[in-house]
Design a protein around this motif. Structure first.
Motif, PDB file in Angstrom:
ATOM      1  N   ALA A 328      24.915 124.471  36.800  1.00 43.96           N
ATOM      2  CA  ALA A 328      24.212 125.520  35.940  1.00 43.96           C
ATOM      3  C   ALA A 328      22.671 124.481  35.716  1.00 43.96           C
ATOM      4  CB  ALA A 328      24.499 126.014  35.264  1.00 43.96           C
ATOM      5  N   SER A 329      22.714 122.886  35.125  1.00 39.11           N
ATOM      6  CA  SER A 329      21.703 122.526  34.953  1.00 39.11           C
ATOM      7  C   SER A 329      21.264 121.328  36.179  1.00 39.11           C
ATOM      8  CB  SER A 329      22.812 121.239  33.513  1.00 39.11           C
ATOM      9  OG  SER A 329      23.682 120.022  34.719  1.00 39.11           O
ATOM     10  N   GLY A 330      21.709 121.363  37.566  1.00 37.62           N
ATOM     11  CA  GLY A 330      21.000 120.850  38.015  1.00 37.62           C
ATOM     12  C   GLY A 330      21.850 119.750  39.071  1.00 37.62           C
ATOM     13  N   THR A 331      22.992 118.796  37.875  1.00 42.86           N
ATOM     14  CA  THR A 331      23.369 117.379  38.532  1.00 42.86           C
ATOM     15  C   THR A 331      24.458 117.735  39.423  1.00 42.86           C
ATOM     16  OG1 THR A 331      22.500 116.537  36.164  1.00 42.86           O
ATOM     17  CG2 THR A 331      24.680 115.995  37.726  1.00 42.86           C
ATOM     18  N   PHE A 332      24.376 117.091  40.613  1.00 44.16           N
ATOM     19  CA  PHE A 332      25.275 117.283  41.658  1.00 44.16           C
ATOM     20  C   PHE A 332      27.364 117.007  40.558  1.00 44.16           C
ATOM     21  CE2 PHE A 332      21.934 115.678  44.377  1.00 44.16           C
ATOM     22  CZ  PHE A 332      21.889 117.077  45.426  1.00 44.16           C
ATOM     23  N   VAL A 333      27.771 118.187  41.347  1.00 46.42           N
ATOM     24  CA  VAL A 333      29.180 117.928  40.097  1.00 46.42           C
ATOM     25  C   VAL A 333      30.058 116.914  41.245  1.00 46.42           C
ATOM     26  CG1 VAL A 333      30.975 119.592  39.626  1.00 46.42           C
ATOM     27  CG2 VAL A 333      29.226 120.233  40.438  1.00 46.42           C
ATOM     28  N   GLY A 334      29.584 115.414  41.071  1.00 44.78           N
ATOM     29  CA  GLY A 334      29.850 114.539  41.644  1.00 44.78           C
ATOM     30  C   GLY A 334      31.730 114.412  42.181  1.00 44.78           C
ATOM     31  N   SER A 335      32.616 115.036  40.532  1.00 46.09           N
ATOM     32  CA  SER A 335      33.742 115.270  40.803  1.00 46.09           C
ATOM     33  C   SER A 335      34.538 116.151  41.881  1.00 46.09           C
ATOM     34  CB  SER A 335      34.239 115.556  39.429  1.00 46.09           C
ATOM     35  OG  SER A 335      33.709 117.542  38.998  1.00 46.09           O
ATOM     36  N   SER A 336      33.770 117.044  42.133  1.00 45.18           N
ATOM     37  CA  SER A 336      34.425 118.007  42.549  1.00 45.18           C
ATOM     38  C   SER A 336      33.764 118.942  44.189  1.00 45.18           C
ATOM     39  CB  SER A 336      34.944 119.340  41.270  1.00 45.18           C
ATOM     40  OG  SER A 336      35.458 118.542  40.346  1.00 45.18           O
ATOM     41  N   TYR A 337      32.855 118.979  43.933  1.00 36.53           N
ATOM     42  CA  TYR A 337      32.251 120.095  44.368  1.00 36.53           C
ATOM     43  C   TYR A 337      30.945 119.675  46.323  1.00 36.53           C
ATOM     44  CZ  TYR A 337      34.051 123.516  41.072  1.00 36.53           C
ATOM     45  OH  TYR A 337      34.944 124.307  40.339  1.00 36.53           O
ATOM     46  N   LEU A 338      31.807 119.115  46.758  1.00 36.08           N
ATOM     47  CA  LEU A 338      31.450 119.175  48.189  1.00 36.08           C
ATOM     48  C   LEU A 338      31.564 119.381  49.387  1.00 36.08           C
ATOM     49  CD1 LEU A 338      29.865 115.349  49.412  1.00 36.08           C
ATOM     50  CD2 LEU A 338      30.839 117.088  50.792  1.00 36.08           C
ATOM     51  N   TYR A 339      31.111 120.336  50.238  1.00 39.27           N
ATOM     52  CA  TYR A 339      31.908 120.827  51.661  1.00 39.27           C
ATOM     53  C   TYR A 339      31.259 120.000  52.820  1.00 39.27           C
ATOM     54  CZ  TYR A 339      33.672 124.426  49.158  1.00 39.27           C
ATOM     55  OH  TYR A 339      34.366 125.530  48.465  1.00 39.27           O
ATOM     56  N   ALA A 340      31.908 119.977  53.858  1.00 40.10           N
ATOM     57  CA  ALA A 340      32.055 118.818  54.303  1.00 40.10           C
ATOM     58  C   ALA A 340      33.054 119.687  56.525  1.00 40.10           C
ATOM     59  CB  ALA A 340      31.591 117.527  54.613  1.00 40.10           C
ATOM     60  N   SER A 341      32.874 119.811  57.386  1.00 39.55           N
ATOM     61  CA  SER A 341      33.612 119.605  58.151  1.00 39.55           C
ATOM     62  C   SER A 341      34.270 118.409  58.090  1.00 39.55           C
ATOM     63  CB  SER A 341      32.799 119.893  59.585  1.00 39.55           C
ATOM     64  OG  SER A 341      32.256 118.387  59.779  1.00 39.55           O
ATOM     65  N   LEU A 342      35.304 119.050  59.377  1.00 39.75           N
ATOM     66  CA  LEU A 342      36.359 117.750  59.085  1.00 39.75           C
ATOM     67  C   LEU A 342      35.616 116.318  59.756  1.00 39.75           C
ATOM     68  CD1 LEU A 342      39.632 117.121  58.437  1.00 39.75           C
ATOM     69  CD2 LEU A 342      39.619 117.815  61.516  1.00 39.75           C
ATOM     70  N   ARG A 343      35.405 116.680  60.890  1.00 35.98           N
ATOM     71  CA  ARG A 343      34.186 115.650  61.968  1.00 35.98           C
ATOM     72  C   ARG A 343      33.365 114.733  60.593  1.00 35.98           C
ATOM     73  NH1 ARG A 343      33.730 118.116  67.643  1.00 35.98           N
ATOM     74  NH2 ARG A 343      35.508 118.240  68.064  1.00 35.98           N
ATOM     75  N   ASP A 344      32.787 115.781  60.042  1.00 35.27           N
ATOM     76  CA  ASP A 344      31.857 114.633  58.337  1.00 35.27           C
ATOM     77  C   ASP A 344      32.638 114.132  57.808  1.00 35.27           C
ATOM     78  OD1 ASP A 344      29.742 115.297  60.288  1.00 35.27           O
ATOM     79  OD2 ASP A 344      29.141 116.950  58.152  1.00 35.27           O
ATOM     80  N   TYR A 345      33.968 114.502  57.301  1.00 43.57           N
ATOM     81  CA  TYR A 345      34.691 113.659  56.619  1.00 43.57           C
ATOM     82  C   TYR A 345      34.910 112.402  57.052  1.00 43.57           C
ATOM     83  CZ  TYR A 345      34.843 117.320  52.898  1.00 43.57           C
ATOM     84  OH  TYR A 345      34.510 117.891  51.851  1.00 43.57           O
ATOM     85  N   ALA A 346      35.251 112.321  58.350  1.00 44.77           N
ATOM     86  CA  ALA A 346      35.867 111.029  59.145  1.00 44.77           C
ATOM     87  C   ALA A 346      34.411 110.412  59.213  1.00 44.77           C
ATOM     88  CB  ALA A 346      36.445 111.781  60.679  1.00 44.77           C
ATOM     89  N   ARG A 347      33.849 110.519  59.801  1.00 41.71           N
ATOM     90  CA  ARG A 347      32.035 110.161  59.529  1.00 41.71           C
ATOM     91  C   ARG A 347      32.336 109.107  58.285  1.00 41.71           C
ATOM     92  NH1 ARG A 347      30.144 114.832  62.953  1.00 41.71           N
ATOM     93  NH2 ARG A 347      29.669 114.046  64.658  1.00 41.71           N
ATOM     94  N   PHE A 348      32.633 110.201  57.502  1.00 40.96           N
ATOM     95  CA  PHE A 348      32.514 108.785  56.064  1.00 40.96           C
ATOM     96  C   PHE A 348      33.521 107.446  55.878  1.00 40.96           C
ATOM     97  CE2 PHE A 348      33.056 108.710  51.084  1.00 40.96           C
ATOM     98  CZ  PHE A 348      31.719 108.120  50.482  1.00 40.96           C
ATOM     99  N   GLY A 349      34.846 107.778  56.032  1.00 39.03           N
ATOM    100  CA  GLY A 349      35.874 107.409  56.592  1.00 39.03           C
ATOM    101  C   GLY A 349      35.365 105.877  57.616  1.00 39.03           C
ATOM    102  N   LEU A 350      34.759 106.022  58.400  1.00 42.42           N
ATOM    103  CA  LEU A 350      34.316 105.068  59.199  1.00 42.42           C
ATOM    104  C   LEU A 350      33.319 104.227  58.587  1.00 42.42           C
ATOM    105  CD1 LEU A 350      33.554 106.639  62.741  1.00 42.42           C
ATOM    106  CD2 LEU A 350      35.595 105.353  62.312  1.00 42.42           C
ATOM    107  N   LEU A 351      32.579 104.607  57.405  1.00 43.83           N
ATOM    108  CA  LEU A 351      30.892 104.229  57.397  1.00 43.83           C
ATOM    109  C   LEU A 351      31.297 103.322  56.483  1.00 43.83           C
ATOM    110  CD1 LEU A 351      28.209 103.997  55.725  1.00 43.83           C
ATOM    111  CD2 LEU A 351      28.422 105.070  54.719  1.00 43.83           C
ATOM    112  N   TYR A 352      33.138 103.730  55.632  1.00 43.97           N
ATOM    113  CA  TYR A 352      33.851 102.787  54.304  1.00 43.97           C
ATOM    114  C   TYR A 352      34.336 101.837  55.320  1.00 43.97           C
ATOM    115  CZ  TYR A 352      32.050 103.922  50.189  1.00 43.97           C
ATOM    116  OH  TYR A 352      31.146 104.769  49.451  1.00 43.97           O
TER     117      TYR A 352
END
Length: 449
Positions: A328-352
């Protein structure tokens, strides 16, 4: 008899009062959990109210919450006993649990509309798009791999609750499976996998020279006490020394932060120092939200901060679906609240897996993955910087020790195994003891010769 009746009445009264005293601080957590997760589940993940209430919200007191969905405003109001919680929706930034700030303030912030990659992903080759060739890399026993993936969908203990699985080997998708009602279009809640995305965003700011993770974190309220010695590095390695309780089963710090607080970073940063910074490992979702706020402070402009994940990370690696939600303050909830498709999570893994390099562009500092997988003091070699490690083989004794992973509440995982050139993504809803993660990963690894 009269005296006995009086005693019984007094005892009942005390029991009722005790029950009220117990349940009252939990009510905002109960209704807040239902409202937040249901609203994002419907309006981001494209799930149905019936599905969410039958699985993700079907436990403890949460199952008794009455939820009212407003499809026009994309909001949810949740009620239990004498407490009500509700959400607000901001296009591109998700559903926000309304606490401490009026809806008008929440919706008035300068959220930019950042264009998602315009090209049709079905016409672009993987990994930047979804055009996936059928060629299978050599050295994979596909029969064994498929059996390991199928086993994950048994939906009985010890393989209960899987929503989706994807396996990428040598950069190429080799297995992808969804439970009924889920698909390539579904967005899955990250829970604490979001912490690893904060790691990436921090790395980008370090590369740009805008963030020094070894300098004092610079929180104004820490200037006059020993907390001034806390660095972003300490926060990322979960050894800041700040007092914290991560128990999800009661009125804990993490539950109070996520469901009662409008400014989550401020709540976490208000905690007193319990240990000397850098000395004791204590997992804390609050630490990640402090880092998210410090990135906001380092960027210095809210519109630029809001656009930052999309412009500098998601669009760079083809994560078209990703939505990072704010509090509610406008800060990304970095601890918990991101939504993405399965393939997009795989892309993030590939980056690392590729050391922060994406098809020739070095998005993260060249030493950032090495930094992220360096064990934190006191973690028994099980945690780095917003990534879990397998260096000691404690939770994954049958999996290569070089594996590191993003882990989320109730069974969300991105496993990265450099020695096998392997990325595995698993999403689902599995309580502790319901899913054998070691057996699942080991079964896939054993199929890679």
């Amino acid at each position: 008899m009269k005296r006995v009746r009086i005693i019984i009445a007094v005892l009942i009264l005390f029991m009722l009062l005790g029950g009220i005293l117990y349940i009252n601080p939990l009510l905002p957590i109960i209704t807040g959990y239902a409202a937040k997760n249901l609203s994002s589940g419907i309006f981001l993940a494209n799930r149905t109210q019936e599905s969410m209430e039958a699985t993700d919200l079907n436990f403890s007191f949460i199952r008794f919450v009455k939820n009212r969905v407003d499809s026009r405003s994309k909001t949810v109001t949740s009620h239990f006993l004498w407490h009500t919680s509700h959400t607000s929706f901001v296009n591109g930034y998700g559903n926000i649990l309304v606490n401490d700030y009026p809806v008008s303030d929440i919706e008035a912030r300068p959220y930019p509309v950042v264009p998602v990659l315009p090209e049709n992903p079905d016409t672009i080759a993987w990994p930047m798009g979804d055009l996936i060739v059928d060629t299978i890399p050599s050295g994979i026993d596909m029969q064994q791999l498929n059996l390991a993936v199928e086993q994950a969908f048994a939906d009985t203990v010890p393989y209960k609750g899987t929503f989706a699985v994807m396996v990428v080997c040598q950069g190429q998708p080799v297995a992808e499976k969804y439970a009924d009602e889920f698909s390539t279009e579904t967005l899955f809640l990250s829970w604490s996998m979001a912490k690893s995305f904060i790691n990436a965003l921090a790395g980008i700011l370090v590369k740009e020279g805008k963030l020094d993770i070894y300098a004092s974190a610079g929180m104004d309220e820490w200037k006059n006490d020993e907390r001034r010695n806390i660095t972003i590095h300490h926060l990322m390695q979960m050894n800041s020394g700040l007092e914290w309780n991560e128990d999800y089963g009661n009125s804990s710090d993490v539950n109070n932060m996520l469901h009662k607080e409008g400014d989550m970073a401020r709540f976490a940063s208000s905690k007193p120092l319990e240990y000397s910074p850098g000395s004791v490992f204590e997992y804390s979702s609050g630490s990640t939200n402090i880092v998210s706020y410090l990135m906001r402070k380092a960027i210095g402009d809210d519109a630029e901060y809001f656009a930052f994940p999309r412009e500098q990370l998601f669009n760079k690696i083809g994560m078209r679906s990703a939505v990072f939600e704010v509090d509610a303050s406008g800060t990304f909830v970095g601890s918990s609240y991101l939504y993405a498709s399965l393939r997009d999570y795989a892309r993030f893994g590939l980056l690392y897996l590729n050391n922060g390099n994406w098809q020739g562009e070095q998005i993260l500092p060249e030493n950032w993955v090495a930094y992220s997988t360096t064990a934190a003091n006191g973690s028994d070699r099980s945690y780095g910087a917003f990534f879990w490690l397998n260096q000691a083989g404690i939770d994954y004794p049958d999996v290569p020790r070089d594996m590191f992973s993003c882990r989320g509440h109730d069974g969300q995982f991105i496993y990265i195994i450099p020695s096998k050139e392997l990325v595995i993504v698993r999403t689902g809803f599995s309580k502790n003891g319901e899913f054998d993660h070691n057996g699942f990963v080991a079964g896939i690894v054993d199929a890679i010769k």
